[in-house]
Design a protein around this motif. Structure first.
Motif, PDB file in Angstrom:
ATOM      1  N   TYR A   1       0.843  -1.194   0.000  1.00 28.14           N
ATOM      2  CA  TYR A   1       0.000   0.000   0.000  1.00 28.14           C
ATOM      3  C   TYR A   1       0.881   1.246   0.000  1.00 28.14           C
ATOM      4  CZ  TYR A   1      -3.749   3.190   1.608  1.00 28.14           C
ATOM      5  OH  TYR A   1      -4.666   4.202   1.730  1.00 28.14           O
ATOM      6  N   GLY A   2       0.732   2.042  -1.046  1.00 27.46           N
ATOM      7  CA  GLY A   2       1.535   3.258  -1.132  1.00 27.46           C
ATOM      8  C   GLY A   2       0.678   4.479  -1.366  1.00 27.46           C
TER       9      GLY A   2
ATOM     10  N   ASP B   1       0.148   6.093  -3.935  1.00 29.45           N
ATOM     11  CA  ASP B   1      -0.672   6.058  -5.145  1.00 29.45           C
ATOM     12  C   ASP B   1      -2.020   5.389  -4.907  1.00 29.45           C
ATOM     13  OD1 ASP B   1       1.130   7.422  -6.590  1.00 29.45           O
ATOM     14  OD2 ASP B   1       1.599   5.829  -8.025  1.00 29.45           O
ATOM     15  N   GLN B   2      -2.162   4.667  -3.787  1.00 30.81           N
ATOM     16  CA  GLN B   2      -3.455   4.028  -3.503  1.00 30.81           C
ATOM     17  C   GLN B   2      -4.304   4.831  -2.532  1.00 30.81           C
ATOM     18  OE1 GLN B   2      -0.635   1.028  -3.066  1.00 30.81           O
ATOM     19  NE2 GLN B   2      -2.190  -0.564  -3.250  1.00 30.81           N
TER      20      GLN B   2
ATOM     21  N   ASN C   1       4.235  11.353  -5.389  1.00 29.02           N
ATOM     22  CA  ASN C   1       5.478  11.316  -6.158  1.00 29.02           C
ATOM     23  C   ASN C   1       5.158  11.574  -7.623  1.00 29.02           C
ATOM     24  OD1 ASN C   1       5.806   8.317  -4.312  1.00 29.02           O
ATOM     25  ND2 ASN C   1       6.787  10.248  -3.720  1.00 29.02           N
TER      26      ASN C   1
ATOM     27  N   GLY D   1      10.106   4.285  -1.662  1.00 29.00           N
ATOM     28  CA  GLY D   1      10.560   2.969  -2.111  1.00 29.00           C
ATOM     29  C   GLY D   1      10.270   1.828  -1.158  1.00 29.00           C
ATOM     30  N   GLY D   2       9.270   1.984  -0.283  1.00 29.30           N
ATOM     31  CA  GLY D   2       8.971   0.924   0.671  1.00 29.30           C
ATOM     32  C   GLY D   2      10.032   0.828   1.761  1.00 29.30           C
TER      33      GLY D   2
ATOM     34  N   GLY E   1      13.255   2.788   1.242  1.00 32.03           N
ATOM     35  CA  GLY E   1      14.427   3.406   0.660  1.00 32.03           C
ATOM     36  C   GLY E   1      14.565   2.954  -0.784  1.00 32.03           C
TER      37      GLY E   1
ATOM     38  N   ILE F   1       9.068  -4.436 -12.592  1.00 29.17           N
ATOM     39  CA  ILE F   1       8.704  -4.692 -11.187  1.00 29.17           C
ATOM     40  C   ILE F   1       8.902  -3.429 -10.350  1.00 29.17           C
ATOM     41  CG2 ILE F   1       9.373  -5.982  -9.103  1.00 29.17           C
ATOM     42  CD1 ILE F   1       9.910  -8.398 -11.017  1.00 29.17           C
TER      43      ILE F   1
ATOM     44  N   ARG G   1       6.151  -0.696 -10.242  1.00 27.07           N
ATOM     45  CA  ARG G   1       4.898  -0.896  -9.485  1.00 27.07           C
ATOM     46  C   ARG G   1       4.861   0.138  -8.364  1.00 27.07           C
ATOM     47  NH1 ARG G   1       1.167  -4.372 -11.712  1.00 27.07           N
ATOM     48  NH2 ARG G   1       0.164  -3.994  -9.702  1.00 27.07           N
ATOM     49  N   SER G   2       3.908   1.050  -8.446  1.00 27.30           N
ATOM     50  CA  SER G   2       3.935   2.128  -7.446  1.00 27.30           C
ATOM     51  C   SER G   2       3.425   1.652  -6.087  1.00 27.30           C
ATOM     52  CB  SER G   2       3.163   3.348  -7.944  1.00 27.30           C
ATOM     53  OG  SER G   2       1.790   3.079  -7.989  1.00 27.30           O
ATOM     54  N   GLU G   3       2.803   0.463  -6.033  1.00 28.73           N
ATOM     55  CA  GLU G   3       2.469  -0.089  -4.707  1.00 28.73           C
ATOM     56  C   GLU G   3       3.762  -0.305  -3.924  1.00 28.73           C
ATOM     57  OE1 GLU G   3       1.602  -1.335  -7.618  1.00 28.73           O
ATOM     58  OE2 GLU G   3      -0.429  -2.158  -7.623  1.00 28.73           O
ATOM     59  N   PHE G   4       4.843  -0.644  -4.654  1.00 27.93           N
ATOM     60  CA  PHE G   4       6.155  -0.785  -4.010  1.00 27.93           C
ATOM     61  C   PHE G   4       6.808   0.576  -3.809  1.00 27.93           C
ATOM     62  CE2 PHE G   4       6.865  -5.317  -5.866  1.00 27.93           C
ATOM     63  CZ  PHE G   4       6.372  -5.906  -4.714  1.00 27.93           C
ATOM     64  N   TYR G   5       6.989   1.316  -4.926  1.00 29.38           N
ATOM     65  CA  TYR G   5       7.881   2.473  -4.794  1.00 29.38           C
ATOM     66  C   TYR G   5       7.259   3.628  -4.040  1.00 29.38           C
ATOM     67  CZ  TYR G   5       6.094   5.238  -8.864  1.00 29.38           C
ATOM     68  OH  TYR G   5       5.341   5.979  -9.730  1.00 29.38           O
ATOM     69  N   SER G   6       5.910   3.721  -4.026  1.00 25.74           N
ATOM     70  CA  SER G   6       5.315   4.851  -3.306  1.00 25.74           C
ATOM     71  C   SER G   6       4.914   4.481  -1.867  1.00 25.74           C
ATOM     72  CB  SER G   6       4.134   5.438  -4.080  1.00 25.74           C
ATOM     73  OG  SER G   6       2.967   4.676  -3.893  1.00 25.74           O
ATOM     74  N   ALA G   7       5.355   3.302  -1.421  1.00 24.71           N
ATOM     75  CA  ALA G   7       5.034   2.874  -0.049  1.00 24.71           C
ATOM     76  C   ALA G   7       6.076   3.384   0.926  1.00 24.71           C
ATOM     77  CB  ALA G   7       4.968   1.350   0.024  1.00 24.71           C
TER      78      ALA G   7
ATOM     79  N   LEU H   1       5.090  -6.318   0.379  1.00 27.84           N
ATOM     80  CA  LEU H   1       6.382  -5.651   0.523  1.00 27.84           C
ATOM     81  C   LEU H   1       7.274  -6.439   1.487  1.00 27.84           C
ATOM     82  CD1 LEU H   1       7.698  -2.944  -0.367  1.00 27.84           C
ATOM     83  CD2 LEU H   1       6.688  -1.894   1.646  1.00 27.84           C
TER      84      LEU H   1
ATOM     85  N   LEU I   1      13.768  -0.623  -2.125  1.00 27.49           N
ATOM     86  CA  LEU I   1      13.365  -0.864  -3.515  1.00 27.49           C
ATOM     87  C   LEU I   1      14.488  -1.543  -4.302  1.00 27.49           C
ATOM     88  CD1 LEU I   1      10.812  -0.237  -5.227  1.00 27.49           C
ATOM     89  CD2 LEU I   1      12.072   1.707  -6.158  1.00 27.49           C
TER      90      LEU I   1
END
Lengths: 506, 461
Positions: free
Chosen positions: A76-77, A79-80, A93, A288-289, A291, B92, B95-101, B113, B343
């Motif tokens: 979950y980031g 963007d969601q 971002n 980046g979750g 970094g 991979i 995927r913004s679920e990864f990078y924007s988390a 994650l 990431l």
């Protein structure tokens, strides 16, 4: 119509190790030089060669892609939805940053390319050294720290070296407020200082009387964030500055909370000698979750020679890497720092330019708008600085709610997850019991802030009516509440795949 | 002025929100800042406010002043080399679920994650032959510095660190800087002039009961494979010291894992595992240890573990052993690190998953094979030879040149070929030397072109 509730994806996705099945074709590698390799390996002593292949599964490309795509759907980031983690500044971002910073002009440059062939990236670093100095009211910034904590260590080491050069090595105490981020005392100790703590007064400011009682000959400096982790501006900062400078100490600014005063007030003008920045917070590079981030350490002119090397110089014609800073502390990392996130922040600054102050204005407006809604809830209080405006974040306490109903700050956080929101930072700062530290950035809509406030209201109501229901959360996430005791117990701790049997048998 | 990244900056919304707070001007929210501290002008940043298309054009104008070497790919070494980044990795990572988390502080909503990080830790532990790998450090250089700091804590009372003189010069500098706040001192262990490997006799002599650890790289900065690494580790252990090995992960498909050779702490830089060169960063720092209490207790950085749900019916993942970390332990933490390289760690995990143990072996051979093809072709150039004549090399080769290394680099650049770094950058005694690096990206034709161009440059010198 009944509104649909949030449901996170639930894939029963096995560990990558369990995906390995029959002989699969892995990513193709040429074998043109196989004979040369075989020759070389024959000449090597046996002990230098790998005897047992690592237990890394051999799977096909489509399986790899599906595995990670499924995993991403259980994350979950920003963007969601909103990620209102306090002191984390989780803003949107911009996609243009992602597109441009991952072009070959950035990602395919070798760090030891000849300077003439990297003028573009050197110009970007040079401009960032200047722009961030303008933003912080300092003279020059080093972009070398790979993250915020490394930026803090850079600053603390500069203080150490500066005092040593002045013959003041007996100044070995670093003052840190009790509400400070944990990285501050940790960085101070790494740089060889003793940490001296000061409490906050009821207004949420640094307690000046306590501060005066600990400031003395041995004071090396103070590490402060302003606004503080309570979201409150330290109004008497100029007095604090005089006090520390009066005994020959330096002021260090933790930039994690800069978003709330961006373009409105500058650390350098407040008297801070050194400032660190988190580009992945304030300047929209993604987290980046976890970094990679990017840091910066900015200093006043008299400390410029202490910065890590190299920095980028410009002679009016060419950009160059300069290594000969006479008093440099050395190097915080090899090469020049985390370039890709730094470039993302460069593009962000390039687009906003003089409008940066809008960022602070709206993030602060958003915070106070939410605070007004939350403090009217039963069981919720503000512990410090009642009646004061917040800046980038607000800390609310569920202490009353917890005593009334048994529902804790953690329970409330998990109930928020069930409603499709990420939870704020909880149990921090430590000086606020049952804390939720909430930071809404400028990129959140009013509709979303209203929705978060409504979710809190609903959860609080439920806590008083049916507390067991709140404690039985989350239910709409990929998995139910996890057991930290099992995760940390010596008998069941499972830090790697090979220890999984500890859980399966236990 | 309203901006499309800032929804509530539109005047109607803003005014309604101000009204809800009972104020007229947003600046009232800043009335606790002393007036003398309020900036009365706009920040002088950027080039004026730009639209996205203006910004893109301006960016391309600036960034375009750098030159990207693709034909042939750069032959530059020095810790980072040009490797292939598979398209899968880029997909991979996008995927913004990864990078924007954020960091997964709420594990129930971040299982994907966390599982990815857990797999990264487990995959790297396999590759390096150790028990536990953390969720990453910034890069290989800071991982090395943290490893040395950790060793000094584990061996409290011992204040010396031995570092192989053949270690990356910038990594040595990073270690030195990160130790400024301690009373530890660093001593360098020389290497043999003939084979470039650590001098085991001198290592023995330098050992004493106040040495906390030996730090050694494999392959070392010169691309030399430490074929007697096991003996070096044993010498450290015989002295009660820890052995820290920084190994290149791309070599571990064919070379023995440092953990299997006895290393207590292993580190590495993940750039070769499908990450871009990124002008030096970001990358991810691999950090692993053997499962011994005194090591686990001092481990820096985040660690992900598997656990059960409170109900006990499912297995999930969360951050564990956090009492070592700064947000809990504060001034007594094992490190100040919080943000790491999550990431890039996922990228590295996806990369080794894509290649598998089989692909990693083949890739190791592909690089070793190219190294030996290059070595075979080098003697055809009069005046050029490998710096260490009896060394085993992997990926990088230091060459002795008839003129200054930086001049050779400049001359080759005119042919569109980039080698480097010139070793004079780091060592006075090697002014007439230069590194070259060959990877899977270099074809036979590329290497032949390098050799013939070198020949021409040397003839012209």
């Amino acid at each position: 119509m009944v509104p649909k509730s949030f449901r996170q994806a639930v894939w029963d996705e096995p560990l990558i190790f369990e995906l390995s099945s029959n002989a699969k074709k892995t990513f193709e590698i040429d074998e043109e030089f196989k004979d040369y390799a075989a020759d070389a390996m024959r000449k090597l002593p046996v002990e230098a060669l790998r005897k047992e292949a690592p237990a890394i599964p051999n799977i096909s490309e489509p399986e790899v892609v599906r595995h990670y795509t499924r995993l991403s759907q259980m994350a979950y980031g920003v963007d969601q939805g909103p990620v209102p983690l306090g002191s984390c500044t989780m803003k949107y971002n911009p996609k243009i940053d992602e597109e441009l910073a991952t072009l070959p002009y950035i990602t395919d440059l070798h760090p030891y390319q000849d300077e003439d062939t990297v003028q573009g990236i050197l110009e970007i670093i040079y401009l960032m050294q200047k722009w961030l100095a303008e933003i912080t009211g300092t003279y020059i910034c080093s972009l070398q720290p790979p993250a915020g904590a490394a930026g803090e260590l850079t600053g603390a080491l500069i203080i150490r070296k500066y005092l040593k050069e002045k013959g003041l090595s007996d100044k070995d105490e670093m003052i840190v407020p009790e509400s400070a981020h944990g990285t501050n005392p940790a960085s101070a100790v790494m740089a060889g200082f003793k940490v001296v703590k000061v409490p906050a007064d009821s207004e949420g400011n640094t307690d000046l009387e306590s501060l005066k009682s600990v400031v003395g000959e041995r004071t090396a400096g103070i590490m402060l964030t302003n606004p503080s982790t309570l979201g409150l501006f330290e109004s008497r900062i100029l007095e604090i500055s005089d006090l520390i400078h009066g005994v020959g100490g330096l002021l260090y600014y933790d930039g994690a909370n800069l978003n709330g005063i961006l373009g409105i007030a500058r650390p350098g003008d407040m008297g801070f000698d050194i400032t660190h920045l988190n580009l992945h917070k304030t300047f929209a590079a993604p987290h980046g979750g976890g970094g990679p981030g990017a840091g910066a350490t900015c200093v006043k002119k008299e400390l410029a020679d202490y910065l890590p090397v190299p920095i980028v110089d410009y002679d009016g014609r060419k950009y160059r890497l300069r290594y000969n800073l006479p008093k440099t502390i050395g190097r915080m990392t090899w090469f020049y720092g985390n370039i890709v996130p730094m470039v993302k922040s460069f593009i962000y600054l390039m687009m906003l330019g003089p409008s940066l102050r809008e960022v602070a204005e709206i993030s602060v407006l958003n915070t106070n708008y939410l605070m007004r809604k939350l403090t009217s809830l039963k069981g919720v209080s503000l512990v410090y600085g009642e009646g004061r405006w917040r800046k980038h974040e607000v800390v609310i306490s569920f202490d009353r709610l917890h005593k009334d109903t048994g529902v804790s700050a953690e329970d409330v956080a998990k109930a928020l997850l069930d409603r499709g929101f990420h939870a704020p930072t909880i149990y921090f700062p430590l000086i606020v019991p049952e804390a939720h530290m909430i930071e809404l950035t400028e990129t959140e809509t009013r509709e979303n802030i209203d929705a978060i406030a409504n979710a809190y209201e609903e959860i609080v109501r439920q806590a008083y009516e049916d507390p067991a229901k709140v404690k039985d959360t989350p239910r709409n996430t990929s998995i139910g509440r996890l057991d930290a005791l099992v995760g940390n117990h010596p008998k069941t701790v499972t830090p790697s795949y090979k220890y999984m049997s500890r859980l399966r048998t236990g | 002025m309203p901006h499309h990244w800032i929804p509530n900056s539109s005047p109607e919304v803003k005014n309604e929100m101000l009204k809800a707070l009972g104020i007229k001007d947003v600046m009232e929210l800043f009335n606790d800042i002393p007036d003398e501290l309020i900036l009365k002008r706009n920040l002088d940043v950027g080039f004026g406010r730009l639209t996205e298309y203006e910004a893109k054009r301006k960016f391309l104008e600036i960034a375009g002043r750098s030159k990207v070497f693709t034909d042939p790919p750069p032959f530059i070494g020095g810790g980072v080399c040009a490797h292939y980044v598979p398209s899968v990795i880029k997909a991979i990572l996008s995927r913004s679920e990864f990078y924007s988390a954020y960091t997964p502080y709420q594990p129930e909503i971040a299982q994907g994650l966390l599982q990815a990080f857990f797999e990264y830790q487990s995959l790297m532990a396999e590759l390096y032959g150790v028990d536990i790998v953390n969720a990453s450090m910034y890069n290989g250089s800071t991982a090395a510095a943290e490893a040395v700091r950790m060793a000094l804590r584990v061996k409290r009372g011992r204040s010396k660190v031995l570092i192989a003189a053949s270690a990356h010069p910038e990594v040595k500098e990073v270690i030195r800087t990160w130790l400024l706040g301690t009373s530890a001192s660093i001593f360098e262990v020389p290497y043999n002039e003939g084979d470039g490997e650590v001098d085991l006799e001198r290592l023995k002599e330098l050992m004493s009961n106040d040495v906390a650890a030996l730090y050694i790289e494999n392959p070392n900065f010169f691309g030399v494979v430490e074929t007697h690494l096991k003996s070096a580790i044993e010498i450290a252990h015989d002295n009660g010291s820890l052995a820290i090995v920084n190994a290149n992960p791309i070599s571990l498909g064919i070379f023995e894992a440092p953990g299997k050779l006895g290393a207590d702490i292993v580190v590495g830089d993940a750039q070769p595992l499908g990450l871009g060169m990124n002008y030096g960063g970001p990358s991810a720092g691999i950090f692993g240890i053997m499962d011994r209490k005194e090591l686990v207790r001092q481990l820096p950085g985040r660690l992900i573990g598997a656990t059960k749900t409170v109900k006990g019916d499912e297995i999930g993942y969360m951050m564990i052993l956090q009492t070592r970390e700064q947000h809990i332990r504060r001034e007594r933490a094992t490190s100040n690190i919080t943000t790491n390289s999550g990431l890039e760690a996922i990228a590295a995990a996806a990369y080794v998953s894509l290649l598998g143990s089989e692909g990693l072996r083949r890739l190791g051979e592909a690089i070793l094979g190219r190294t030996y093809y290059t070595l075979e072709r080098l003697p055809s150039i009069a005046g050029i030879s490998p710096l260490f004549t009896s060394a085993t090399y992997f990926r990088e080769i230091p060459i002795a040149t008839p003129a200054a290394g930086d001049e050779i680099v400049k001359s080759l650049l005119k042919e569109g070929i980039h080698i480097g770094p010139p070793l004079g950058m780091f060592f006075n005694r090697y002014r007439n030397s230069c590194l070259i690096c060959v990877t899977e990206l270099h074809t036979k034709k590329d290497i032949d072109r390098l050799i013939s161009s070198l020949q021409e440059v040397v003839n012209g010198a």
